[in-house]
Enzyme design. Structure first.
Site, mmCIF file in Angstrom:
data_model
loop_
_atom_site.group_PDB
_atom_site.id
_atom_site.type_symbol
_atom_site.label_atom_id
_atom_site.label_comp_id
_atom_site.label_asym_id
_atom_site.label_seq_id
_atom_site.Cartn_x
_atom_site.Cartn_y
_atom_site.Cartn_z
ATOM 1 C CG ASP A 1 17.873 42.572 -35.674
ATOM 2 O OD1 ASP A 1 17.026 43.193 -35.011
ATOM 3 O OD2 ASP A 1 18.865 43.118 -36.181
ATOM 4 C CB SER B 1 18.334 45.669 -33.302
ATOM 5 O OG SER B 1 19.486 45.231 -33.983
#
Length: 308
Positions: free
Chosen positions: A152, A40
């Site tokens: 993500d 991320s």
């Protein structure tokens, strides 16, 4: 021959500015990683560092106002999310290179929407890899990368130590931004009985000066306010967004701990980000310094490991 050092930069949205501080701290003690694995925002910061864009990214982050990082994003309800991040990432496209051409090994953790599997992106555009790794479900559009729809990586591995080792790291420093989670600790207040210092209506004893009497009165008022505030907190109920933030933190904390039991890092850095909202993009100065200080606090441990 010196052992290869791997640096893991975990997920955390705006808290990820702390990763800049960690990298600054490593520079300060003269240590350079041989491998970087990011998830991320960690993939974003790690990628910026490897593209020699960290100074530009640092300056940009420090100028942000609340939520202004979202200004360049396009609100478009498609691809499983509300916001298209492509235009924001394009601002850094001039720095882009392929992962294969970087001076050190790099990988970004993402999740395949089709299978739920953790995916390690270790080739192709650095910017595209960072964008896929940071595609927060529902909020940001899923990213089509190398034939897969990716989101993500924090859904599977918030601090991907295993990826760093797979890339050849023999010693691993992991930065877990969710290790100290944002919990709603105001609901963890044990019942207590606070005795009154003096009944509110009690007159000052004879011989006590006016100044002392005033001090007692002010102290009474302060104690009553604290008791009322404590009672109000105890009677309150969780709010929608704070519950969502706390739940996300708690989920990632337990997920990262589970992974760490299977594949523990040699050094775990735990910046205290519990009071940092994931959307607090305007607090870069504070978060960067927190990351730097956390790294420097482990300087002797790092130097001892590298000397073996």
């Amino acid at each position: 021959m010196a052992k290869k050092l791997g640096l893991v930069l975990g997920s955390g949205a705006a808290r990820g500015w702390a990763h800049i501080g960690v990298l600054r701290g490593l520079e300060e003690i003269g240590v350079k990683p041989d491998v970087i694995a990011g998830c991320s925002v960690g993939a974003l910061i790690g990628g910026a560092y490897l593209l020699d864009a960290l100074d530009a990214f640092d300056a940009w982050a420090r100028e942000l106002k609340p939520l202004s990082a979202l200004e360049k994003f396009n609100l478009t309800v498609r691809r499983g999310g509300l916001i298209d991040t492509q235009s924001a990432f394009e601002a850094f496209r001039p720095y882009d290179r392929n992962i294969e051409d970087l001076p050190i090994k790099f990988g970004a953790a993402a999740v395949d929407l089709a299978t739920g599997d953790e995916i390690a992106i270790t080739k192709g555009s650095v910017i595209d890899a960072a964008r896929a790794s940071s595609a927060i479900p529902v909020l940001f559009h899923a990213v089509h990368n190398q034939g897969r729809w990716l989101v993500d990586g924090a859904l599977a591995n918030p601090a991907p130590v295993s990826l760093a080792r797979a890339l050849g790291a023999e010693i691993v420093i992991s930065v877990d931004l969710n290790a100290v989670p944002r919990v709603l600790d105001r609901f963890d207040t044990p019942p207590t009985t606070v005795p009154a210092i003096m009944p509110p209506s009690a007159p000052a004893k004879s011989g006590v000066t006016g100044a002392v009497a005033k001090l007692i009165e002010d102290t009474q008022k302060s104690v009553r306010r604290q008791i009322e505030f404590a009672k109000a907190r105890a009677d309150a109920s969780p709010k929608l967004f704070e519950t969502a933030y706390a739940a996300a933190d708690i989920f990632q904390m337990h997920l990262a701990r589970a992974h760490a039991r299977i594949d523990p890092p040699d050094i775990l850095l735990r910046p205290d980000m519990r009071h940092a909202m994931p959307t607090a993009f305007d607090r870069a100065d504070e978060f960067i310094e927190e990351g730097r200080q956390t790294l420097l606090a482990h300087r002797s441990d790092i130097e001892t490991l590298l000397a073996k």
